[in-house]
Motif scaffolding. Structure first.
Motif, PDB file in Angstrom:
ATOM      1  N   GLU A 176      31.821  46.796  33.326  1.00  0.00           N
ATOM      2  CA  GLU A 176      31.052  46.981  32.097  1.00  0.00           C
ATOM      3  C   GLU A 176      29.609  46.645  32.447  1.00  0.00           C
ATOM      4  N   ASP A 177      28.829  47.700  32.663  1.00  0.00           N
ATOM      5  CA  ASP A 177      27.441  47.521  33.095  1.00  0.00           C
ATOM      6  C   ASP A 177      27.413  46.781  34.436  1.00  0.00           C
ATOM      7  N   THR A 178      26.799  45.593  34.489  1.00  0.00           N
ATOM      8  CA  THR A 178      26.806  44.868  35.770  1.00  0.00           C
ATOM      9  C   THR A 178      27.821  43.723  35.746  1.00  0.00           C
ATOM     10  N   LEU A 179      28.796  43.859  34.868  1.00  0.00           N
ATOM     11  CA  LEU A 179      29.821  42.805  34.762  1.00  0.00           C
ATOM     12  C   LEU A 179      31.198  43.347  35.141  1.00  0.00           C
ATOM     13  N   ILE A 180      32.022  42.438  35.653  1.00  0.00           N
ATOM     14  CA  ILE A 180      33.419  42.780  35.903  1.00  0.00           C
ATOM     15  C   ILE A 180      34.212  42.221  34.723  1.00  0.00           C
ATOM     16  N   LYS A 181      34.966  43.108  34.076  1.00  0.00           N
ATOM     17  CA  LYS A 181      35.752  42.672  32.912  1.00  0.00           C
ATOM     18  C   LYS A 181      37.220  42.582  33.327  1.00  0.00           C
ATOM     19  N   VAL A 182      37.776  41.384  33.204  1.00  0.00           N
ATOM     20  CA  VAL A 182      39.188  41.182  33.551  1.00  0.00           C
ATOM     21  C   VAL A 182      39.942  40.843  32.261  1.00  0.00           C
ATOM     22  N   VAL A 183      40.886  41.690  31.905  1.00  0.00           N
ATOM     23  CA  VAL A 183      41.647  41.459  30.676  1.00  0.00           C
ATOM     24  C   VAL A 183      43.104  41.147  31.021  1.00  0.00           C
ATOM     25  N   VAL A 184      43.611  40.046  30.495  1.00  0.00           N
ATOM     26  CA  VAL A 184      45.037  39.726  30.655  1.00  0.00           C
ATOM     27  C   VAL A 184      45.633  39.662  29.255  1.00  0.00           C
ATOM     28  N   SER A 185      46.518  40.608  28.946  1.00  0.00           N
ATOM     29  CA  SER A 185      47.089  40.616  27.601  1.00  0.00           C
ATOM     30  C   SER A 185      48.609  40.598  27.666  1.00  0.00           C
ATOM     31  N   ASP A 186      49.218  40.001  26.660  1.00  0.00           N
ATOM     32  CA  ASP A 186      50.677  39.940  26.633  1.00  0.00           C
ATOM     33  C   ASP A 186      51.204  40.254  25.241  1.00  0.00           C
ATOM     34  N   THR A 187      52.515  40.500  25.170  1.00  0.00           N
ATOM     35  CA  THR A 187      53.157  40.758  23.875  1.00  0.00           C
ATOM     36  C   THR A 187      53.999  39.538  23.498  1.00  0.00           C
TER      37      THR A 187
END
Ligand code: ADP
Length: 261
Positions: A176-187
């Motif tokens: 995302e632009d100059t950022l690294i986006k790390v998403v950890v999602s669960d149910t």
């Protein structure tokens, strides 16, 4: 407020003036209080397994029945493992605090994330949880590679731990632009709103007995937060009870990896 004062003497030792320094020590006091609270918590957390180990090993010599003996040995073993996890987590926390000891090297985020995925996939499979990793492009950042691994490991490990059988855990990594986006999602089971702003505190657990029984030390997210901050990033969490939880981490990209674009 702490007041310090000093007299200013002239050439012949005559009093010329006085300096008064008013120092706001509320932050210092808070820090001191947090430290002593942490030490008290650590002592309590270390003592609990030790007390079991001592109690069950002392009783063991009087127990004749084979299956009871085995049960006691299992408890002693479990509690020793808990102690090991606790000590490791405490050491990790204190090593992050000693910023000087941290490495500053190029981290291949895609490669490292895949390693964590493969490491935890068996644990997910054991609960019939679908673990997935999606990432489109290679991304790089500067920092300590062991800390990045620990950060992702803790988030994904929690996601698997707090998700029921047949659920789903996703790791998504994107730019995302100059950022690294790390998403950890669960149910998974979700986190009640009133606990959301406290889960990053050391030893904070939503349900003390339940979460302790899950094998956690209560330090996982405190470590995550420390790592994210030490890497110049941010972390956000959102959750819905019974639906699931999502952690979003933003980390700065390695400048040289996008400068040539
Ligand atoms: P623990 O070792 O107990 O898991 P953590 O610091 O990792 O401690 O997490 C703090 C608390 O936040 C946990 O005890 C649990 O109640 C809650 N929690 C963390 N991650 C999740 C998640 N993905 N889903 C639901 N609850 C979570």
């Amino acid at each position: 407020i702490r007041i310090k004062s000093a007299e200013i003497l002239g050439e012949r030792g005559s009093l010329v003036g006085t300096v008064v320094v008013l120092e706001d020590i509320t932050d210092l006091k808070k820090l001191e209080k947090m430290r002593s609270q942490f030490v008290a918590n650590v002592s309590h957390e270390l003592k609990t397994p030790l007390t079991s180990i001592k109690g069950f090993s002392e009783t063991l010599k009087f127990v004749k029945d084979e299956s009871t003996r085995n049960k006691f040995l299992d408890i002693i073993n479990d509690e020793s493992e808990r102690l090991t996890r606790l000590i490791n987590d405490i050491l990790t926390l204190s090593s992050i605090e000693q910023v000087k000891s941290l490495k500053n090297e190029e981290i291949d985020i895609s490669y490292e994330s895949e390693k964590v995925y493969h490491l935890l996939n068996p644990k997910a499979e054991a609960k019939n949880i679908t673990l997935s990793l999606t990432q489109k492009e290679p991304l790089f950042m500067l920092g300590d590679v062991d800390l990045y691994n620990q950060l992702l490991l803790n988030l994904v490990d929690n996601a698997i731990k707090y998700t029921r059988e047949n659920g789903e855990v996703q790791i998504r990594i994107e730019r995302e632009d100059t950022l690294i986006k790390v998403v950890v999602s669960d149910t998974g089971i979700g986190i009640p709103e009133k606990h959301l702003n406290r889960i990053f505190e050391r030893f904070y657990r939503v349900d003390k007995a339940r979460d302790r029984a899950m094998g956690g030390t209560g330090l996982g997210l405190a470590i995550v937060k420390h790592i994210v901050l030490s890497m110049g990033g941010t972390i956000e969490v959102s959750s819905e009870i019974g639906k699931g939880t999502q952690f979003v981490v933003y980390l700065p990209m390695y400048k040289e990896s996008y400068d040539e674009e």
